[in-house]
Each structure stands twice: as structure tokens, then as C-alpha cells.
Write a protein that holds these residues in place. Structure first.
Motif, PDB file in Angstrom:
ATOM      1  N   LYS A 162      -4.844   9.109  11.740  1.00 22.01           N
ATOM      2  CA  LYS A 162      -3.592   8.654  11.145  1.00 22.01           C
ATOM      3  C   LYS A 162      -3.566   7.139  11.026  1.00 22.01           C
ATOM      4  O   LYS A 162      -3.853   6.437  11.993  1.00 22.01           O
ATOM      5  CB  LYS A 162      -2.454   9.120  12.062  1.00 22.01           C
ATOM      6  N   CYS A 163      -3.216   6.655   9.843  1.00 24.71           N
ATOM      7  CA  CYS A 163      -2.973   5.228   9.626  1.00 24.71           C
ATOM      8  C   CYS A 163      -1.472   5.050   9.765  1.00 24.71           C
ATOM      9  O   CYS A 163      -0.724   5.794   9.143  1.00 24.71           O
ATOM     10  CB  CYS A 163      -3.338   4.815   8.209  1.00 24.71           C
ATOM     11  N   TYR A 164      -1.021   4.085  10.558  1.00 19.54           N
ATOM     12  CA  TYR A 164       0.423   3.963  10.716  1.00 19.54           C
ATOM     13  C   TYR A 164       0.854   2.519  10.861  1.00 19.54           C
ATOM     14  O   TYR A 164       0.086   1.665  11.316  1.00 19.54           O
ATOM     15  CB  TYR A 164       0.895   4.763  11.948  1.00 19.54           C
ATOM     16  N   SER A 214       2.022  12.273   4.679  1.00 16.48           N
ATOM     17  CA  SER A 214       2.250  10.832   4.590  1.00 16.48           C
ATOM     18  C   SER A 214       3.735  10.521   4.466  1.00 16.48           C
ATOM     19  O   SER A 214       4.526  11.390   4.134  1.00 16.48           O
ATOM     20  CB  SER A 214       1.522  10.268   3.363  1.00 16.48           C
ATOM     21  N   GLU A 223       7.860   5.738  10.869  1.00 19.12           N
ATOM     22  CA  GLU A 223       6.651   4.974  10.604  1.00 19.12           C
ATOM     23  C   GLU A 223       6.182   5.311   9.207  1.00 19.12           C
ATOM     24  O   GLU A 223       6.317   6.430   8.740  1.00 19.12           O
ATOM     25  CB  GLU A 223       5.527   5.224  11.628  1.00 19.12           C
ATOM     26  N   PHE A 225       3.087   6.145   7.192  1.00 20.25           N
ATOM     27  CA  PHE A 225       1.797   6.631   7.662  1.00 20.25           C
ATOM     28  C   PHE A 225       1.063   7.451   6.619  1.00 20.25           C
ATOM     29  O   PHE A 225       1.651   7.877   5.618  1.00 20.25           O
ATOM     30  CB  PHE A 225       1.979   7.468   8.942  1.00 20.25           C
ATOM     31  N   GLU A 227      -1.937  10.572   7.071  1.00 20.80           N
ATOM     32  CA  GLU A 227      -2.686  11.310   8.068  1.00 20.80           C
ATOM     33  C   GLU A 227      -3.594  12.339   7.410  1.00 20.80           C
ATOM     34  O   GLU A 227      -3.182  13.033   6.481  1.00 20.80           O
ATOM     35  CB  GLU A 227      -1.720  12.016   9.022  1.00 20.80           C
TER      36      GLU A 227
END
Ligand SMILES: *[C@@H]1O[C@H](CO)[C@@H](O)[C@H](O)[C@H]1NC(C)=O
Ligand SMILES: *[C@@H]1O[C@H](CO)[C@@H](O)[C@H](O)[C@H]1NC(C)=O
Ligand SMILES: *[C@@H]1O[C@H](CO)[C@@H](O)[C@H](O)[C@H]1NC(C)=O
Ligand SMILES: *[C@@H]1O[C@H](CO)[C@@H](O)[C@H](O)[C@H]1NC(C)=O
Ligand SMILES: *[C@@H]1O[C@H](CO)[C@@H](O)[C@H](O)[C@H]1NC(C)=O
Ligand SMILES: *[C@@H]1O[C@H](CO)[C@@H](O)[C@H](O)[C@H]1NC(C)=O
Ligand SMILES: *[C@@H]1O[C@H](CO)[C@@H](O)[C@H](O)[C@H]1NC(C)=O
Length: 519
Positions: A162-164, A214, A223, A225, A227
Motif C-alpha cells: 500500500k502506498c499511503y 484506492s 488517507e 492510498f 493498494e
């Protein structure tokens, strides 16, 4: 009733009444500011008509430490930590709250807190309410998070990356317009998945991400994000991942932020290894007894791994599954976002793969069931089962399909019938259409055009009752594969077209479909 009310009732049983009104105790994080807000309102005043006071305490091993307390009668809140704001109304039907804010907060605040309220009920008896909450600080990012953090080879079933980024304000970002997740291998950057405010989320060609989710937006409590999730991740999933965030900063200039994560792996834990070893030893012993070649064992293992890999590939129908001849439970990923479907895929020969939706072979499963069961499915893909119209309709989307029926009669003779045109109509008639094979009107073609009936539903429940099954009855039928196991005659598992097909119940049935090769 949640645990705290139960405890409260237990406690109050001796001293006061047990009440239903509850405190609302929440934590909230904005940037590095964190607050605890305990609020109360009993609109009906059935339980609490007067509020006397409220207090928020921190729970520790040594007891409770009061952080803020406030009463409805006079004086300012007493604060021992953070900035306290409050409003406590004497009247229970109005809102009361105590809010403590720390700015900035730090990890020393993480832990459990309790909020208490004391008051009077309509008959002026004392009432006590309490509610606990725990505080954990949210990592603000921008960052990359893997769940689990380390890949356990052979044990991790689901891996997500995950990018957050949380709380844009504190990063001086006013908007994130896109997030991309890449895998970096041998210095090459492979973009796996990306999301942007203009184009939504898409999995990039060549990437084998199984699911994604997302959020991009301005809700300060969420957030932003992106994922990606894989099933049954292999060792080749380890390595370096990179997230890139593009957006606009508070002065209107473009911002570009990067974050990376290195996914490592561990071998399974000692207990797992011992368990596996035990299993292997058992297998080895039985193998030595049978004096078989160990390479057979290795092949079985290799096949199991291939089955898992196929399950993680995101097939939408069995047709594309690449496995040796045999039947395998495989997870399908329909496009509709409604979740996975586990099916039995039948590889008749390489490239000739069918999706099984009915299978019987020993009579362990009852097929004398109502419509809901035929709609939702029953049994297990590892045994006898009916997949369910719901699932069938999700897998058979666009295009043309054919149906294959494999049956064995009581003397063990096998028959295969393929009808090159097959379709199932819409809910809830699920009308059958089959054609292209000449069964003289004494096979499935007789039922073409009929709606599905069960003993409790459809146009001909009397047939379902008489023939003991759910089927496309048209004043009953010449085929009855969902009939009574072991029963002779039409109400048994029967197929009139076959020589003995109605005299003795059939001993094996499988119904399956695949896409037609011609468009
Ligand atoms: C955090 O609190 C400080 C002091 O009250 C305030 O100036 C700042 O704007 C707050 N930050 C956020 C993100 O709410
Ligand atoms: C605390 O929560 C209550 C109820 O949601 C709300 O009305 C109140 O404004 C909150 N207080 C603060 C300081 O956020
Ligand atoms: C963490 O925050 C608490 C409460 O605001 C403060 O008393 C403490 O000094 C802080 N600790 C650190 C390490 O900053
Ligand atoms: C945000 O901007 C302020 C003022 O320009 C600056 O002091 C601060 O360091 C910046 N914060 C970040 C995370 O870039
Ligand atoms: C890992 O292996 C699977 C299955 O063999 C393959 O589909 C996938 O592309 C590989 N992934 C990477 C990152 O090499
Ligand atoms: C039927 O087969 C299933 C799956 O192989 C098995 O679990 C079950 O015990 C069998 N039942 C009977 C009655 O033989
Ligand atoms: C029917 O098929 C089964 C496998 O499904 C096989 O074991 C059996 O030998 C076949 N019977 C005949 C008569 O060929």
C-alpha cells in the motif's frame, strides 16, 4: 450489547439501574494533532435525565490517571494534559462532551483511555456510564506498507502493498492527483498499478496484481492510498517497491514525492517447519511402504504449487487455466468486483478446460433443495456440488458458451454429451437454452426453453416434487441429473436418451461449460 455495557450492567446490578444510553468516545488525528472526544446525549432522557459530570482518564498498570474532568454545575474544566474543551449540559437530552487535544502528539500518548459520566435517571437514582477507547497514532506517510511486513514463504496467502499519505495539510500538499506503485527489479522500474483523479485506478499491462483499491480526495480524516493485493505470493514477489505521489502544493506548484519499501522473506517458523516435516515424514513412510519412486512425490508437490499459482492469476473462467489433465479447485476473479468464486476446473485435455457447475459421484450431498440453494449453490467444489446460478451468471458474461455433460451409468459405461449452444437466462427463471446436439428430444434438448423449477419455486414445482430435484422441467423432463440418488425411474438421476438411462440411477454426473471457440 458490547462488553463495556455488560460490565457496567454487572457492576450496577447492585447499586443502580442498568441503562442502554452510551457514551461516544472517539480518537481523531489531524496531522500530528490528536484528540480524544467523549460525548453524550440521551435524547429520550429515559436513562439519564441529569448529567452531573464527565471525566477522561488514562488507564495504566497502576490504575487510572484523570486527564480532564468537568461538571455541569459551575467551574471550568480541570485539565492535567493537553488542551481541554468541553460543554456539559445539566439536561441529559442536550449534548455534552469533553475533548482533549494534543498538538503535537507523540507516541507516549498511545494506550487505553476511559471516559466516565455520572448523572441521575428520571427517578433521581445515580447512573454511571463508561466507555473505553485506545489510541494509536497513525503513520502519516508518505510511505509504503506491506501486509504482512515480511513474506513467509509458502504460508502467506494474501500480500498487499500500500502506498499511503495521511493528512495532506501537514505535508503542505493541497491535492494528490496520482499515485503509482512500481516494482524495481535489476534496476528496471515496472509500473504495476496507478490511480489518478482523472483516470481512476488501473492495473498496468504485464502486471499480475489480483486486486486493487484506492482513495484520492480531500477528506482530511482519510488517507490517500493505492493498494495492490496478490494471492499466494511467491518468492519472486520480494524486492523493492516504489510509490510515487504527484500533486500540487499549497502554493500551487507541482509536488512529487517518492517512498520505497524492501519486501523481504522468511522461511516458515520452527513450529510450521516441524509440522511440515511431520507431514513429509508420514508421506515418506507411506511411500516407502508402497515402494514408490520419490520423484512422484516431487511431482505432486510441483503440481500443488502450479494449482496455487493458477489460482492467483486472476482467471475469469476456467477456459484459460493452464494445468495438466485433471480436475482442480481454482479461484476465479470475475470482473464485477463482487468477490471471488471458487470453482472446479476440469482440464479434459490441454487447452480444453471446462468450468464445472454440477458434480455428483457418491450421493453424499442432497440435491432435493429449494430455490435459494440452487441460486446460491451448495456442496463443496472438493466433493459433490451445485455451483449456484448466481456464480454461473457471474462467470458466463459476454460471448457464447457450450455445455458438456459427463455421466456414467450403473455398469460403469461413460457418456459425454456436448451441446455447442448453451445459455442460462436471467434471474429468476434461469431459462435453459441448449442446441446443436441431436439427442432425439430425449436428452437435455427437451428442456430447452424451460424455466428452472424447484419444489418451492418456479413454474412447475409439482415436477420438482415428483422428480425429487431442481431442473428445467417442462411438464417434467427426460433428464433429471439433480434427482434422487440411487432411485430408479424418472425421479432418479436419469437421462432417458441413454440405453439404461432411466432404468437405473446414474452413478456419476458432471455438468460444465466453456466459451465457444467460434465467435
Ligand atoms: C495542529 O494544532 C496546531 C495548534 O493548535 C494548529 O495550529 C495546526 O493548524 C493544527 N494542525 C492541523 C493539521 O490541524
Ligand atoms: C466532540 O464530539 C461531539 C459529538 O460528535 C461534537 O459535537 C463536538 O463538537 C466535538 N468536540 C470537539 C472539540 O471536536
Ligand atoms: C510527548 O508528549 C507529552 C505530552 O504532550 C510530553 O509531555 C512529552 O514530553 C512528549 N515526549 C517527547 C519525547 O516528545
Ligand atoms: C511546509 O511549509 C512550511 C512553510 O513554508 C515549512 O516551514 C515546512 O517545513 C513545510 N513542511 C513540509 C513537510 O514540507
Ligand atoms: C512471479 O511468478 C508468477 C507466477 O509464476 C508470475 O506470474 C509473476 O509475473 C512473477 N512476478 C514477478 C514480479 O516476477
Ligand atoms: C463422498 O465423497 C466425498 C468427497 O470425496 C467424501 O468426503 C464423502 O465421505 C463421500 N461420501 C460417501 C457417502 O461415500
Ligand atoms: C469411465 O471413466 C472413468 C474415469 O472417470 C474410468 O475410470 C472408467 O474406466 C471409465 N469406464 C469405462 C467403461 O471406460
Amino acid at each position: 450489547m458490547d462488553r463495556s455495557i455488560m460490565l457496567l450492567c454487572f457492576y450496577l446490578v447492585l447499586t443502580a439501574v442498568c441503562v442502554g444510553a452510551q457514551l461516544d468516545f472517539r480518537t481523531r488525528q489531524r496531522g500530528r494533532n490528536v484528540s480524544l472526544n467523549c460525548s453524550f446525549r440521551d435524547a429520550s432522557t429515559a436513562d439519564v435525565s441529569f448529567v452531573i459530570g464527565m471525566a477522561v482518564s488514562r488507564i495504566s498498570d497502576t490504575g487510572e490517571e484523570v486527564l480532564a474532568s468537568v461538571t455541569s454545575v459551575g467551574s471550568a474544566p480541570v485539565s492535567h494534559s493537553g488542551v481541554v474543551t468541553s460543554r456539559v449540559s445539566l439536561d441529559g437530552s442536550h449534548e455534552s462532551y469533553v475533548n482533549i487535544e494534543w498538538s503535537p502528539a507523540n507516541s507516549s500518548l498511545e494506550g487505553d483511555y476511559i471516559c466516565r459520566l455520572n448523572g441521575l435517571d428520571p427517578s433521581n437514582s445515580p447512573v454511571l456510564l463508561s466507555q473505553e477507547t485506545s489510541l494509536t497514532l497513525q503513520d502519516q506517510g508518505p510511505g509504503v506498507r506491506a501486509t504482512p511486513e515480511i513474506l513467509e514463504v509458502g504460508l502467506t496467502r494474501i500480500l498487499s502493498i500500500k502506498c499511503y499519505i495521511f493528512d495532506l495539510d501537514s505535508h503542505n500538499v493541497s491535492e494528490v492527483s496520482s499515485i503509482g506503485l512500481s516494482y524495481i527489479h535489476d534496476g528496471i522500474d515496472q509500473l504495476l498499478i496507478a490511480t489518478s483523479t482523472s483516470e481512476g485506478t488501473d492495473i498496468k499491462p504485464g502486471s499480475d496484481v489480483a486486486f486493487s483499491s484506492s482513495y484520492l480526495g480531500n477528506d482530511q480524516d482519510q488517507e490517500n492510498f493505492l493498494e495492490a493485493t496478490w494471492q499466494n505470493p511467491g518468492l519472486n514477489r520480494t524486492g523493492k517497491y516504489e510509490c510515487t505521489f504527484n500533486g500540487i502544493d499549497t502554493s500551487g506548484n507541482p509536488v512529487f514525492i517518492e517512498a520505497t519499501y524492501e519486501l523481504n522473506h522468511v522461511e516458515p517458523s520452527k513450529e510450521e517447519l516441524i509440522r511440515e516435516l511431520e507431514e513429509l515424514r508420514n508421506k515418506f513412510e507411506s511411500l516407502s511402504k508402497e515402494n514408490q519412486d520419490l520423484s512422484a512425490e516431487r511431482e505432486t508437490m510441483a503440481l500443488k504449487i502450479r494449482i496455487l499459482e493458477e489460482s492467483g492469476k486472476g482467471h475469469k473462467i476456467c477456459d484459460t487455466v493452464d494445468l495438466p489433465v485433471g480436475q482442480y479447485p481454482i479461484t476465479l476473479f470475475p470482473d464485477d468486483g463482487q468477490g471471488l468464486v471458487e470453482v472446479l476446473c476440469d482440464v479434459v485435455s490441454p487447452g480444453d478446460v471446462w468450468t464445472v457447475f454440477q458434480k455428483r459421484f457418491n450421493g453424499s450431498e442432497s440435491f432435493s433443495r429449494g430455490f435459494v440453494a440452487y441460486d446460491q449453490g451448495f456442496g463443496s467444489v472438493r466433493g459433490e456440488h451445485w455451483l449456484g446460478f448466481k456464480q454461473v451468471k457471474r462467470i458466463m458474461t459476454t460471448g457464447q458458451y457450450q455445455i458438456r455433460v459427463d455421466i456414467s451409468d450403473h455398469s460403469g459405461v461413460n457418456y459425454t454429451r456436448i451441446y455447442p449452444q448453451f445459455s442460462v437466462g436471467a434471474f429468476d427463471g434461469y431459462r435453459l437454452t441448449v442446441s446443436g446436439y441431436n439427442d432425439g428430444g430425449h436428452g437435455l434438448s427437451f428442456s430447452s426453453g424451460a424455466d428452472f423449477s424447484t419444489l418451492d419455486h418456479g413454474p412447475q414445482p409439482h415436477c420438482a416434487i415428483q422428480d425429487n430435484g431442481g431442473w428445467w422441467y417442462d411438464n417434467c423432463a427426460f433428464t433429471n441429473l439433480n434427482g434422487q440418488w440411487g432411485q430408479s425411474g424418472e425421479s432418479g438421476v436419469s437421462w432417458f436418451e441413454l440405453p439404461d438411462g432411466r432404468i437405473h440411477s446414474l452413478t456419476k454426473t458432471e455438468m460444465k461449460f466453456k466459451k465457444s471457440s467460434q465467435p
